[in-house]
Design an enzyme around this catalytic site. Sequence first.
Site, PDB file in Angstrom:
ATOM      1  N   GLN A   1      -4.462  -0.943   9.733  1.00  0.00           N
ATOM      2  CA  GLN A   1      -4.767  -2.088   9.130  1.00  0.00           C
ATOM      3  C   GLN A   1      -5.322  -3.282   9.960  1.00  0.00           C
ATOM      4  O   GLN A   1      -4.900  -3.713  10.914  1.00  0.00           O
ATOM      5  CB  GLN A   1      -2.666  -2.847   8.423  1.00  0.00           C
ATOM      6  CG  GLN A   1      -3.151  -3.991   8.416  1.00  0.00           C
ATOM      7  CD  GLN A   1      -3.763  -4.042   6.419  1.00  0.00           C
ATOM      8  OE1 GLN A   1      -3.413  -3.190   5.882  1.00  0.00           O
ATOM      9  NE2 GLN A   1      -4.817  -5.267   6.412  1.00  0.00           N
TER      10      GLN A   1
ATOM     11  N   LYS B   1       0.537  -1.399   0.402  1.00  0.00           N
ATOM     12  CA  LYS B   1      -0.274  -0.366   0.069  1.00  0.00           C
ATOM     13  C   LYS B   1       1.032   1.278  -0.298  1.00  0.00           C
ATOM     14  O   LYS B   1       0.500   2.194  -1.004  1.00  0.00           O
ATOM     15  CB  LYS B   1      -0.877  -0.065   1.414  1.00  0.00           C
ATOM     16  CG  LYS B   1      -2.106  -0.846   1.100  1.00  0.00           C
ATOM     17  CD  LYS B   1      -2.944  -1.076   1.912  1.00  0.00           C
ATOM     18  CE  LYS B   1      -3.819  -1.663   2.439  1.00  0.00           C
ATOM     19  NZ  LYS B   1      -4.659  -2.700   2.884  1.00  0.00           N
TER      20      LYS B   1
ATOM     21  N   ASP C   1     -10.860   3.690   3.923  1.00  0.00           N
ATOM     22  CA  ASP C   1     -11.715   2.439   3.636  1.00  0.00           C
ATOM     23  C   ASP C   1     -13.254   1.983   4.014  1.00  0.00           C
ATOM     24  O   ASP C   1     -13.342   0.888   3.765  1.00  0.00           O
ATOM     25  CB  ASP C   1     -10.980   1.773   5.477  1.00  0.00           C
ATOM     26  CG  ASP C   1      -9.928   0.417   4.995  1.00  0.00           C
ATOM     27  OD1 ASP C   1      -9.666   0.205   3.707  1.00  0.00           O
ATOM     28  OD2 ASP C   1      -8.883   0.412   5.726  1.00  0.00           O
TER      29      ASP C   1
END
Length: 287
Positions: A97, A53, A120
């Site tokens: 994460q 990422k 997200d």
Amino acid sequence: MTVMIDGKALADEIIQDVAQEVSSFKLKHKVVPGLAVVLVGEDPASSVYVRNKILRTEQAGLQSFAHYLPENTTQKQLDDLIYQLNEDDSVHGILVQLPLPKHLSESRVIDAISPAKDVDGFHPENVGKLVTGQQTLVPCTPLGCMVMLKRHVDELSGKHAVVIGRSNIVGKPIANLLLQSHCTVTIVHSRTHNIESICRSADILIAAVGQPRLVKEDWVKPGAVVIDVGINQITSDDKRKLVGDVDYHAVFSKVSAITPVPGGVGPMTIACLIQNTLTAAKHQFGA
Ligand code: NAP
């Protein structure tokens, strides 16, 4: 002839488009959009995801801020970092994460992230907007699936889409996005009866289960479009490899298009994260 949907090539295209937009954004606002990525602990798979990422974020010309916290981080320390990132003007997107170590609450962390920086798309405010059809930051994996589907299905309206899996991060948001595109949507899960026959009626089949090669040849309708979200590590001939939730080779010749694993949904998820960061930055500048 069956089309293999190349998620990597499509992801490269998206990253290039974002990079161009980032250049104009920088000129206009004198600011580089920034993504903060938080990793707690040293889970090997999560470490690989975070590294990729960050790499792709920088390739797109965005700034990245990596926060590697030890396994024994307390909930308060993690909450404090999120509050600090919420206030930081150089950070336009925040990603924590998942999964977190067991002693930390994922829902508390998700709730703590400012909805405007929630790249997200997991914050309840953004979930509510998605469900009610309002513009919002949409979870990256479902967004990537929709981009691939729109490239390979001429008309989504009226198609029967079956989603296997009902998680908050994949199954449910994909189902909502498909509904917004006027599909007739069925969600199946571990308690569903006659799952094979329901899947066999799908024009579009999305597998987001986490069971290696669960979907067999007799689960798919001839000509269906299949999106395989699953990432499962298996050992075959003493070698470890990644496979999806769909028995790719068994279904390939029967369907009209299918995503491979790896190289399908995975790269698109990262590309959509980067796109979401730019979208969040634009919104924060009133665009
Ligand atoms: P999850 O939270 O474990 O949810 C799995 C879902 O599958 C649940 O709804 C479960 O049903 C259902 N299920 C499990 N076994 C089943 C069976 N035998 N038949 C029918 N349904 C079954 O998983 P997730 O987070 O959604 O992830 C799913 C997969 O996608 C995993 O392999 C994950 O690694 C992968 N993934 C990939 C990406 C990417 O970027 N490519 C991103 C996220 C996730 P119940 O609700 O009834 O338990």
